[in-house]
Design an enzyme around this catalytic site. Structure first.
Site, short mmCIF file in Angstrom:
data_model
loop_
_atom_site.label_atom_id
_atom_site.label_comp_id
_atom_site.label_asym_id
_atom_site.label_seq_id
_atom_site.Cartn_x
_atom_site.Cartn_y
_atom_site.Cartn_z
N ASP A 1 17.53 24.02 37.97
CA ASP A 1 17.37 24.69 36.68
C ASP A 1 18.31 24.12 35.64
O ASP A 1 19.27 23.44 35.96
CB ASP A 1 17.45 26.22 36.78
CG ASP A 1 18.87 26.78 36.88
OD1 ASP A 1 19.84 26.11 36.47
OD2 ASP A 1 19.00 27.93 37.35
N HIS B 1 24.27 26.71 35.58
CA HIS B 1 24.19 28.08 35.05
C HIS B 1 23.77 28.05 33.57
O HIS B 1 24.20 28.88 32.77
CB HIS B 1 25.57 28.74 35.20
CG HIS B 1 25.54 30.23 35.45
ND1 HIS B 1 25.93 30.78 36.64
CD2 HIS B 1 25.20 31.26 34.66
CE1 HIS B 1 25.85 32.10 36.56
NE2 HIS B 1 25.38 32.42 35.37
N TYR C 1 25.83 38.05 43.33
CA TYR C 1 27.20 37.55 43.13
C TYR C 1 28.04 38.13 44.24
O TYR C 1 27.77 39.23 44.74
CB TYR C 1 27.76 38.01 41.78
CG TYR C 1 27.27 37.22 40.58
CD1 TYR C 1 27.56 35.87 40.46
CD2 TYR C 1 26.53 37.83 39.58
CE1 TYR C 1 27.14 35.15 39.35
CE2 TYR C 1 26.10 37.11 38.46
CZ TYR C 1 26.41 35.77 38.36
OH TYR C 1 25.98 35.07 37.28
N GLN D 1 18.97 37.60 43.69
CA GLN D 1 20.22 36.86 43.47
C GLN D 1 21.41 37.79 43.63
O GLN D 1 21.39 38.94 43.19
CB GLN D 1 20.22 36.25 42.06
CG GLN D 1 21.55 35.57 41.66
CD GLN D 1 22.42 36.45 40.79
OE1 GLN D 1 21.92 37.33 40.09
NE2 GLN D 1 23.72 36.24 40.83
C1 LIG Z 1 20.96 35.80 29.55
C2 LIG Z 1 21.24 35.07 30.83
C3 LIG Z 1 21.71 35.77 31.92
C4 LIG Z 1 21.97 35.12 33.12
N1 LIG Z 1 22.38 35.85 34.18
C5 LIG Z 1 22.54 35.23 35.37
C6 LIG Z 1 22.89 35.97 36.53
O1 LIG Z 1 23.07 37.20 36.46
N2 LIG Z 1 23.03 35.30 37.69
C7 LIG Z 1 22.84 33.94 37.79
O2 LIG Z 1 22.96 33.37 38.87
N3 LIG Z 1 22.51 33.22 36.71
C8 LIG Z 1 22.34 33.82 35.52
N4 LIG Z 1 21.98 33.08 34.44
C9 LIG Z 1 21.74 31.63 34.59
C10 LIG Z 1 20.27 31.34 34.95
O3 LIG Z 1 19.97 31.77 36.25
C11 LIG Z 1 19.94 29.83 34.90
O4 LIG Z 1 20.85 29.12 35.72
C12 LIG Z 1 19.96 29.23 33.50
O5 LIG Z 1 19.57 30.16 32.52
C13 LIG Z 1 19.00 28.03 33.49
O6 LIG Z 1 19.02 27.39 32.30
P1 LIG Z 1 17.91 27.58 31.12
O7 LIG Z 1 18.19 28.89 30.48
O8 LIG Z 1 18.21 26.40 30.24
O9 LIG Z 1 16.53 27.50 31.74
C14 LIG Z 1 21.75 33.72 33.22
C15 LIG Z 1 21.28 33.01 32.11
C16 LIG Z 1 21.02 33.67 30.93
C17 LIG Z 1 20.49 32.87 29.75
O1 LIG Z 2 25.59 35.00 34.84
C1 LIG Z 2 25.51 35.04 33.64
O2 LIG Z 2 25.27 34.02 32.96
C2 LIG Z 2 25.70 36.26 32.94
O3 LIG Z 2 25.38 36.24 31.80
C3 LIG Z 2 26.23 37.48 33.57
C4 LIG Z 2 25.70 38.69 33.21
C5 LIG Z 2 26.22 39.84 33.77
C6 LIG Z 2 27.27 39.80 34.65
C7 LIG Z 2 27.80 38.59 35.00
C8 LIG Z 2 27.28 37.42 34.46
#
Ligand SMILES: Cc1cc2nc3c(=O)[nH]c(=O)nc-3n(C[C@H](O)[C@H](O)[C@H](O)COP(=O)(O)O)c2cc1C
Ligand SMILES: O=C(O)C(=O)c1ccccc1
Length: 364
Positions: A287, A256, A129, A127
């Site tokens: 998701d 997200h 950003y 993934q």
């Molecule tokens: C602790 C945490 C960190 C996350 N970091 C990212 C990330 O770096 N990039 C991203 O695209 N989504 C991130 N997400 C979102 C997840 O990819 C996903 O969309 C979401 O957690 C799905 O929902 P769920 O936790 O209910 O299964 C993060 C979610 C959590 C809980």
């Molecule tokens: O994407 C997210 O949800 C997230 O928690 C995150 C973590 C590090 C950098 C940027 C976003």
């Protein structure tokens, strides 16, 4: 006591983690209404079981963008797995390898892309950003290809970070010993300095994420890699059509995990319109709020090709490292097989909207 279902890992994980880390993982943005709605939306659906169907050979395996999976289940990209386990993404990679599920490593992984791929027996995607520093992005893409990652997932719902009140109150900062090791320390500095009113994550994203990204820029990424490109964070039919027009190979319907736009529609509510907007064979992933094999079945019946699971995997990792994460993934996948059997749909293709009864707010 044995933890027999993914949801049972939640309180055990909470008990093991520092309060601010727990809040960072569990929390959403704003009033957390979208976070709650993601879970509640599954209550609009009940399963319609058919009987006297031969379910002796129930099989949830599939090939997704060239990746072979034993079940249509993947780990959603999440930053910093080392927040909950010292081995971090390496443990998660072993867990997905053991369970035949997919790992989407995050750009903020706390182990190197190469360490993760060395530990992964199964398919691995990366993934991204969209950073202001396109040279850094290009470097990551090159490394991912060399290390055997099989798809790129660009997260498009985060031109800035959602207002996560828990993190603001806690002044959440990523601990010094947990690092986004795939990025230059200089780029990551802000993440490690939170204070009341500003989380490190938010400050960091403001400095490093490019909020001027538009559809036209996707060509730049396409030119740099032949890997399939997945857009994560699509919630409308309009954007699903644009994703197809701009050459995406798949989309992830996602808000997200309720961490970005609070008030956005629950992810499951967006799924049917996205599925209806894209060509029949175009893969739509999902998701948000998946906590059981029955939840997986509901998302698949609404047209998702596969689901990603976020927080429950971190719960497993926090409770039992590699084994804990593998248990959560294994439970989801065996619950799905079990659900397919009792539902009388032994094949993924047979899981369609006919498997569901829909009544707003009725069933849970
Ligand atoms: C602790 C945490 C960190 C996350 N970091 C990212 C990330 O770096 N990039 C991203 O695209 N989504 C991130 N997400 C979102 C997840 O990819 C996903 O969309 C979401 O957690 C799905 O929902 P769920 O936790 O209910 O299964 C993060 C979610 C959590 C809980
Ligand atoms: O994407 C997210 O949800 C997230 O928690 C995150 C973590 C590090 C950098 C940027 C976003």
């Amino acid at each position: 006591m044995a933890l027999l279902a993914p949801a049972e890992f939640e309180s055990a994980a909470r008990a093991r983690l520092p309060a601010d880390v727990w809040d960072f993982i569990a929390g959403g943005s704003g009033a957390e209404s979208t976070l709650a709605a993601n879970l509640a939306q599954f209550g609009d659906y009940a399963l319609r079981p058919r009987v006297l169907v031969d379910v002796a050979g129930c099989d949830p395996s599939l090939t997704l963008l060239g990746s072979e999976l034993r079940a249509p289940i993947g780990v959603a990209p999440m930053a910093y797995h080392r927040l909950v386990d010292p081995e971090g993404e390496v443990a998660t990679a072993r867990a997905t390898g053991r369970t035949g599920t997919l790992l989407i490593a995050g750009i903020f992984a706390s182990r190197t892309l190469e360490e993760i791929s060395a530990a992964a027996e199964g398919p691995l995607w990366l993934q991204l950003y969209w950073l202001r520093r396109r040279d850094v992005l290009a470097g990551l893409v090159e490394r991912a290809e060399a290390a055997g990652y099989r798809a790129l997932v660009l997260t498009v719902d985060a031109p800035r970070i959602g207002r996560r009140l828990r993190d603001l109150r806690n002044g959440f900062a990523v601990p010094a010993d947990v690092r986004a090791v795939n990025l230059d320390p200089e780029l990551m500095r802000a993440s490690h300095h939170g204070d009341a009113g500003a989380s490190g994550i938010e400050t960091h994203a403001r400095e490093q994420f490019d909020p001027s990204l538009t559809w036209a820029d996707l060509a730049w990424l396409r030119e740099r890699s032949r890997l399939p490109l997945v857009l994560k964070g699509i919630l409308t039919a309009e954007d699903a059509r644009l994703a197809v027009e701009h050459g995406a190979d798949a989309v992830v319907v996602s808000n997200h995990g309720g961490r970005q736009l609070d008030g956005a529609l629950p992810s499951l509510a967006a799924l049917p319109e996205v599925v209806d907007a894209v060509p029949p064979e175009f893969p739509v992933l999902f998701d948000g709020g998946v906590r059981s094999g029955a939840d997986v079945a509901v998302a698949l019946a609404l047209g998702a090709r596969a689901v990603l699971v976020g927080r429950p995997v971190l719960w497993g990792l926090a409770v039992g490292g590699e084994d804990g994460a593998a248990q959560v993934l294994d439970q989801l996948s065996s619950e799905l097989t079990h659900t397919m059997a009792l539902l009388g749909r032994p094949r993924l293709r047979g899981l369609d909207r006919g498997a569901l009864s829909e009544r707003a707010g009725r069933y849970r």
